[in-house]
Design a protein around this motif. Structure first.
Motif, PDB file in Angstrom:
ATOM      1  N   ASP A 136      99.447  41.173  38.104  1.00 26.40           N
ATOM      2  CA  ASP A 136      99.899  41.560  39.440  1.00 26.40           C
ATOM      3  C   ASP A 136     100.415  40.325  40.167  1.00 26.40           C
ATOM      4  O   ASP A 136      99.643  39.496  40.638  1.00 26.40           O
ATOM      5  CB  ASP A 136      98.740  42.191  40.217  1.00 26.40           C
ATOM      6  N   ASP A 138     101.881  40.115  42.979  1.00 30.32           N
ATOM      7  CA  ASP A 138     101.651  40.138  44.426  1.00 30.32           C
ATOM      8  C   ASP A 138     100.357  39.427  44.810  1.00 30.32           C
ATOM      9  O   ASP A 138     100.192  38.982  45.943  1.00 30.32           O
ATOM     10  CB  ASP A 138     101.612  41.583  44.929  1.00 30.32           C
ATOM     11  N   SER A 139      99.445  39.367  43.876  1.00 31.28           N
ATOM     12  CA  SER A 139      98.163  38.714  44.163  1.00 31.28           C
ATOM     13  C   SER A 139      98.180  37.227  43.848  1.00 31.28           C
ATOM     14  O   SER A 139      97.191  36.533  44.076  1.00 31.28           O
ATOM     15  CB  SER A 139      97.039  39.383  43.360  1.00 31.28           C
ATOM     16  N   SER A 495      99.200  41.826  52.403  1.00 34.18           N
ATOM     17  CA  SER A 495      98.887  42.263  51.041  1.00 34.18           C
ATOM     18  C   SER A 495      99.872  43.312  50.517  1.00 34.18           C
ATOM     19  O   SER A 495     100.038  43.456  49.305  1.00 34.18           O
ATOM     20  CB  SER A 495      97.460  42.815  50.978  1.00 34.18           C
ATOM     21  N   THR A 498     105.636  41.791  48.687  1.00 30.25           N
ATOM     22  CA  THR A 498     105.777  41.040  47.439  1.00 30.25           C
ATOM     23  C   THR A 498     105.526  39.573  47.735  1.00 30.25           C
ATOM     24  O   THR A 498     105.489  39.141  48.894  1.00 30.25           O
ATOM     25  CB  THR A 498     107.182  41.219  46.851  1.00 30.25           C
ATOM     26  N   TRP A 499     105.384  38.790  46.648  1.00 25.73           N
ATOM     27  CA  TRP A 499     105.047  37.387  46.869  1.00 25.73           C
ATOM     28  C   TRP A 499     106.162  36.637  47.592  1.00 25.73           C
ATOM     29  O   TRP A 499     105.899  35.741  48.381  1.00 25.73           O
ATOM     30  CB  TRP A 499     104.716  36.705  45.536  1.00 25.73           C
ATOM     31  N   ARG A 502     105.945  37.822  51.224  1.00 26.87           N
ATOM     32  CA  ARG A 502     104.733  37.290  51.853  1.00 26.87           C
ATOM     33  C   ARG A 502     104.890  35.816  52.214  1.00 26.87           C
ATOM     34  O   ARG A 502     104.464  35.370  53.275  1.00 26.87           O
ATOM     35  CB  ARG A 502     103.543  37.477  50.908  1.00 26.87           C
TER      36      ARG A 502
END
Length: 739
Positions: A136, A138-139, A495, A498-499, A502
């Motif tokens: 993932d 995004d994390s 959260s 997307t990265w 973010r």
């Protein structure tokens, strides 16, 4: 008609066949030319692709077009050249060029940022390499830790190889420290003078007692009438016995000195004033003696005073475990008067008798062992220490190690500054020849050579460095944990993004912090007091630093100790103060005229003190001056709103309140505030102040007046109008040094 048609078809077939033969002949010639160029001229021929009908058959002679003599010859020649070329070349050679892949050193627990750095790529490249995996994204953040699987996957997707980083095994350095000698054979021990420490509360007469024993006037020469160093003296009594006395400071700031004195002593003489009784430092001295397991002799001083009450002192000491012989204990109590010299010899005899009971002995031979009582920097001698020799006999030329300093003894002096050639057990001695200054309380050990001394100091510095690294690592770990928690909390609201989104959102959210940093730094500098401290001896500096360790008002004004040292104030200290915009504090030290002129030219303050509590008071005042003044409201008068009127002024209606002054007076030029049910609802200035329709500047208690306010506010009956004066007041720092 059929025959004509058949003959026409035959002619067309022949023409078509001839045309085909011509094409293949041309093709064979071109191929032959290409083979010739490749073998003879070594040039790169153009790639010729034969028609598919030609490539299908390997036997040219069996083809229909091979019946033509010219074409057959051309194809034969082409086949010959091709066969020879194939035999000569054998298998086609592939250039032996290794496509060396970039090797990435990996280790367990790498973060995204660390992996990107190892791959020599940016962080986005790592994200893209892991784009089509089950991870993932995004994390993931730059400080997110990747598993081994994902580290290898990212490197593989990038067309690179990986290798495990070699773990550098930190070799444990061989212990090269100097050690004490084993206990000596009892048959080699000889009697030695006792080491007696004088302890007690400040101004209870400790140094005056020693003056009576030595017939000197040390107390009269001390700044502020208090002892601020440990003094070591060898006193010879009329009976011939020798006693080494240590005089410790009684001031609250010198607790560490008293503790050090108790640890190197054989007997503690506890001095208590008969008129004051048991005080704070008296209790502390008792605790130091008990910790060191040292016997106590009680000297009740100032018994010549009218208000003296020795029995009260003895009874007070019972609650602290000091039981005199009169009450069934083992503590000798001697009533003395240090000023008049009464019972001084009785105290000395009691000390000698107790020393005989203790049977104090030492080994005067072999390698020297001792302890640093005090250390200082002398202009002519350099680093100097006052030490007590505990074992062996110190002579010139001995190589000593103390803490992280070493010395080759050049000169030795007694307590009267007279040169001596040797010093045995229990002898106080000043040692000259140190390469740098050891700390008070350091253990002195003799070693075989200068090389060995350097080896010991190097090892001790190494051990200290390792301990410092461990402490720093613990601090780093704590800071990283706090940072991750804060970072995680900050990104909780992003959260769902997307990265990339973010990162952009977090940059926008924290953009205002970047702009405010210079301002924050300026404010921090404004409420920070940098100081440089120079003391005459290590013990004094230790006491000052002990006081500064109690400083707990950093939120109001930060105290920044830039440098601490022993010795007179130098030009380097002034330059350092200029760099940090600080103040130089000197305790019992001097400063040359040249250094004073440099400091005056650079605008650097140099503050010299001889009494420690005056230095602390001065420092506290400077800290207060760094704080911005507070504005206090001093109430001048108060009035109650009795009635409300509306007055037309031009085209506007103005509300006027009829008030009666309850106390004090109201002045129009002052500030006012309106209170309703005790709550402040307005603050500002008056537009008008009238008494009997006349404009006035002030009204007194009991007078009626009409007021209108500068602002859009409505009066209500019962409101209170308060007149006050703003007064600036300097803030006081909340630090309590403890004395």
């Amino acid at each position: 008609m059929w025959k004509n048609s058949h003959s026409k078809l035959n002619m067309s077939g022949k023409l078509l066949s001839k045309l085909k033969q011509l094409v293949w002949y041309t093709t064979a010639c071109r191929q032959l030319q290409a083979l010739y160029c490749e073998r003879i001229l070594k040039t790169s021929p153009a790639v010729l692709i034969l028609p598919s009908s030609c490539r299908k058959s390997a036997n040219f002679q069996s083809s229909s077009y091979a019946t033509n003599a010219f074409a057959s010859c051309a194809f034969n020649q082409m086949r010959t050249f091709s066969t020879k070329q194939t035999k000569n070349m054998g298998k086609p050679k592939i250039p032996n060029v290794k496509q060396a892949k970039f090797e990435v050193e990996i280790k367990q627990g790498m973060t995204v940022a660390e992996l990107a750095q190892a791959m020599n790529k940016d962080i986005d490249h790592v994200y893209e390499a892991l784009l089509h995996t089950t991870l993932d994204l995004d994390s993931l953040e730059p400080d997110s830790i990747l598993n081994e699987e994902w580290i290898k996957e990212a490197i593989k997707k990038s067309g690179m190889k990986y290798k495990w980083a070699k773990l550098t095994e930190s070799k444990v350095k061989e212990n090269k420290d100097a050690q004490k000698r084993p206990p000596a054979d009892p048959s080699q021990l000889v009697l030695r003078p006792p080491v007696v420490t004088i302890m007690g509360h400040v101004d209870h007469g400790k140094t005056t007692l020693l003056d009576s024993l030595r017939k000197t006037q040390v107390a009269a020469m001390e700044a502020g009438g208090i002892t601020q160093h440990i003094g070591a003296f060898l006193v010879q009594l009329p009976s011939g016995e020798k006693i080494t006395f240590l005089d410790t400071p009684g001031h609250a700031a010198f607790s560490a000195m008293r503790a050090r004195g108790a640890l190197v002593t054989d007997i503690v003489v506890l001095v208590v004033a008969a008129d004051d009784g048991v005080m704070k430092q008296t209790i502390e001295s008792i605790n130091h003696a008990k910790t060191a397991k040292v016997p106590i002799i009680l000297a009740i001083n100032k018994c010549d005073k009218h208000e003296a009450n020795p029995e009260r002192v003895k009874k007070e000491l019972l609650s602290y475990g000091v039981v005199c012989e009169e009450y069934g204990g083992d503590v000798q109590a001697v009533h003395i008067s240090a000023v008049k010299g009464e019972n001084i010899m009785a105290l000395a005899e009691a000390t000698v008798a107790l020393a005989e009971m203790l049977e104090l002995k030492a080994d005067p031979k072999g390698m020297v062992e001792g302890i640093v009582i005090e250390s200082r920097t002398d202009k002519g001698k350099g680093p100097v220490t006052t030490a007590i020799i505990q074992r062996g006999t110190l002579k010139k030329g001995c190589i000593l190690v103390a803490g992280k300093a070493w010395a080759k003894v050049r000169l030795m002096y007694d307590e009267n500054n007279k040169g001596i050639t040797q010093a045995g057990p229990s002898t106080p001695v000043e040692i000259v020849g140190w390469k740098n200054l050891p700390s008070a309380g350091d253990e002195i050990l003799e070693v075989e050579s200068e090389h060995r001394a350097r080896e010991v100091v190097e090892f001790r510095n190494y051990v200290e460095g390792q301990e410092k690294m461990q402490e720093d690592q613990q601090i780093i770990d704590v800071k990283q944990k706090e940072h991750r928690e804060v970072y995680k909390k900050e990104r909780e609201g992003f959260s769902h993004l997307t990265w990339r989104q973010r990162r952009a959102a977090m940059y926008k959210a924290n953009k205002h912090l970047l702009a405010s940093r210079p301002k924050e730094k300026a404010e921090k500098d404004q409420f920070t007091l940098p100081i440089i401290i120079k003391g005459d001896v290590d013990g004094s500096v230790e006491a000052i630093m002990g006081i500064l360790d109690t400083y707990d008002a950093d939120e109001e004004c930060e105290l920044d100790v830039v440098y601490v040292g022993v010795g007179d104030i130098s030009e380097n200290d002034v330059n350092l103060a200029e760099t940090f915009s600080g103040i130089v504090y000197g305790f019992n030290v001097d400063v040359s005229k040249a250094v004073q002129q440099i400091a005056a030219k650079k605008g650097i303050q140099i503050k010299l003190h001889k009494v420690i509590y005056k230095l602390v008071d001065d420092l506290k005042e400077e800290l207060c001056n760094k704080l911005p003044p507070t504005v206090e409201e001093n109430e001048i008068g108060k009035a109650s709103v009795m009635a409300i009127f509306n007055v037309t002024v031009g085209k506007k209606k103005v509300q006027v309140a009829g008030c009666r002054v309850q106390k004090g007076h109201l002045e129009r030029k002052m500030k006012f505030k309106l209170l309703r049910s005790g709550d402040e609802i307005w603050k500002g200035s008056l537009t008008t102040l009238k008494h009997h329709k006349d404009d006035v500047q002030s009204v007194k208690t009991g007078m009626d007046c009409g007021v209108s306010l500068d602002g859009d506010i409505d009066f209500e009956p019962g409101d209170e109008l308060v007149c006050f004066k703003e007064v600036e007041k300097q803030q006081v720092i909340s630090w309590d040094p403890g004395f």
